[in-house]
Design a protein around this motif. Sequence first.
Motif, PDB file in Angstrom:
ATOM      1  N   GLY A  17       0.850  -1.195   0.000  1.00  0.00           N
ATOM      2  CA  GLY A  17       0.000   0.000   0.000  1.00  0.00           C
ATOM      3  C   GLY A  17       0.879   1.236   0.000  1.00  0.00           C
ATOM      4  O   GLY A  17       2.108   1.146   0.068  1.00  0.00           O
ATOM      5  N   ILE A  18       0.262   2.410  -0.048  1.00  0.00           N
ATOM      6  CA  ILE A  18       1.034   3.647  -0.103  1.00  0.00           C
ATOM      7  C   ILE A  18       1.606   4.030   1.263  1.00  0.00           C
ATOM      8  O   ILE A  18       2.347   5.008   1.360  1.00  0.00           O
ATOM      9  N   GLU A  19       1.288   3.264   2.295  1.00  0.00           N
ATOM     10  CA  GLU A  19       1.835   3.515   3.635  1.00  0.00           C
ATOM     11  C   GLU A  19       1.988   2.186   4.346  1.00  0.00           C
ATOM     12  O   GLU A  19       1.024   1.433   4.480  1.00  0.00           O
ATOM     13  N   SER A  20       3.203   1.846   4.786  1.00  0.00           N
ATOM     14  CA  SER A  20       3.395   0.584   5.506  1.00  0.00           C
ATOM     15  C   SER A  20       3.891   0.789   6.937  1.00  0.00           C
ATOM     16  O   SER A  20       4.058  -0.188   7.666  1.00  0.00           O
ATOM     17  N   ASN A  21       4.149   2.025   7.342  1.00  0.00           N
ATOM     18  CA  ASN A  21       4.446   2.267   8.750  1.00  0.00           C
ATOM     19  C   ASN A  21       3.206   1.973   9.585  1.00  0.00           C
ATOM     20  O   ASN A  21       2.086   2.319   9.183  1.00  0.00           O
ATOM     21  N   LEU A  22       3.380   1.355  10.716  1.00  0.00           N
ATOM     22  CA  LEU A  22       2.249   1.048  11.595  1.00  0.00           C
ATOM     23  C   LEU A  22       2.112   2.119  12.672  1.00  0.00           C
ATOM     24  O   LEU A  22       3.108   2.514  13.283  1.00  0.00           O
ATOM     25  N   PRO A  23       0.894   2.599  12.932  1.00  0.00           N
ATOM     26  CA  PRO A  23       0.684   3.578  13.999  1.00  0.00           C
ATOM     27  C   PRO A  23       1.095   3.022  15.357  1.00  0.00           C
ATOM     28  O   PRO A  23       1.152   1.801  15.546  1.00  0.00           O
ATOM     29  N   ILE A  24       1.374   3.922  16.294  1.00  0.00           N
ATOM     30  CA  ILE A  24       1.793   3.513  17.634  1.00  0.00           C
ATOM     31  C   ILE A  24       0.781   2.574  18.272  1.00  0.00           C
ATOM     32  O   ILE A  24       1.137   1.615  18.957  1.00  0.00           O
ATOM     33  N   LYS A  25      -0.499   2.826  18.035  1.00  0.00           N
ATOM     34  CA  LYS A  25      -1.532   1.989  18.662  1.00  0.00           C
ATOM     35  C   LYS A  25      -1.492   0.549  18.163  1.00  0.00           C
ATOM     36  O   LYS A  25      -2.092  -0.347  18.772  1.00  0.00           O
ATOM     37  N   LEU A  26      -0.803   0.320  17.054  1.00  0.00           N
ATOM     38  CA  LEU A  26      -0.650  -1.041  16.541  1.00  0.00           C
ATOM     39  C   LEU A  26       0.779  -1.547  16.715  1.00  0.00           C
ATOM     40  O   LEU A  26       1.198  -2.490  16.047  1.00  0.00           O
ATOM     41  N   SER A  27       1.524  -0.915  17.617  1.00  0.00           N
ATOM     42  CA  SER A  27       2.945  -1.250  17.801  1.00  0.00           C
ATOM     43  C   SER A  27       3.155  -2.708  18.209  1.00  0.00           C
ATOM     44  O   SER A  27       4.211  -3.288  17.944  1.00  0.00           O
ATOM     45  N   LYS A  28       2.159  -3.315  18.848  1.00  0.00           N
ATOM     46  CA  LYS A  28       2.291  -4.715  19.247  1.00  0.00           C
ATOM     47  C   LYS A  28       2.406  -5.638  18.035  1.00  0.00           C
ATOM     48  O   LYS A  28       2.918  -6.753  18.136  1.00  0.00           O
ATOM     49  N   LEU A  29       1.917  -5.146  16.890  1.00  0.00           N
ATOM     50  CA  LEU A  29       1.981  -5.958  15.675  1.00  0.00           C
ATOM     51  C   LEU A  29       3.328  -5.829  14.973  1.00  0.00           C
ATOM     52  O   LEU A  29       3.622  -6.599  14.056  1.00  0.00           O
TER      53      LEU A  29
END
Length: 295
Positions: A17-29
Amino acid sequence: KLVRQPKYFKGRVVVAGIESNLPIKLSKLQSKVRTFSSIIRDTPTKIIPTKPLFLTVPYPTFELPEPTVIDGFHRDKLLSSYWAPSAGSGQAKENMSGGVRSALEKFLYSHPNHSRRDVERSAGKLNQHAICVKGNDCITFPSTIRHMYGINAINEKSPGLHLLAPTSRFCLEPGGDTPTRSHFYVAAIFGCIPVIFDGGNKNYGQQVTQWPWRTEGDQGVGLKYEDFSIILNADDVARDPSLVMQSIEKSDYDTLRIGLAKAVRSLAYSNNGQTHDAFTILEKIVCAETKMKLV
């Protein structure tokens, strides 16, 4: 649900996708997925992947042009920027960027070579800043650009991002609500050296921005962004925006232009099936991950 699937299946999944950084709230992933740089690390040891691969692919803007077209532009702007202002429509992006946009805006507007020093800033319009190579009269656009876009009349006070990039040497590309930015690809396609920023985003923390194919190595299909970009820390620039001009002055512009000319084919798409482009890289990665061959 994806991370709960069997390992043999997850290791063959590619999410692009055009963004693959994960938000902090999904940091466990974060520990449950791979990014592009992991491919470079794993290749020498032939590690069998057991986690899905998250990739950033370029945002589609313009078709990949011929290099001779880009080389013909007259670049009378040292540095330019184009984004929603820190008030009005751009407030949400400014809030997410950690203040780097407003800091850059104030710094640029106060520069003695600013092309619009006598023009009042408007919170309701997009900010378009240009620092001229000489003096402060560089809102001009050659006939080659007018012809490309079919433009007979250009608003000199509001030229537009697609006209600033081809006539600028460096383009500021701070993140907004996400770490990446679509104008980065406009800058790259039109030969403007991107000035990019890591960290500083309130939703994403201090992550290194996962621009397409970004790696620290020189192996395979990866791109070493230091070869064609200026990379700065967003928090540092928010505190001291003069770091931008200091970095530009220390850089080797000609070397960066050569690097960008090589990298741009991996950052844009072409209608020519025989041309190496961003989709070519994605095909190679998907085939490698799934152990399949192109037909």
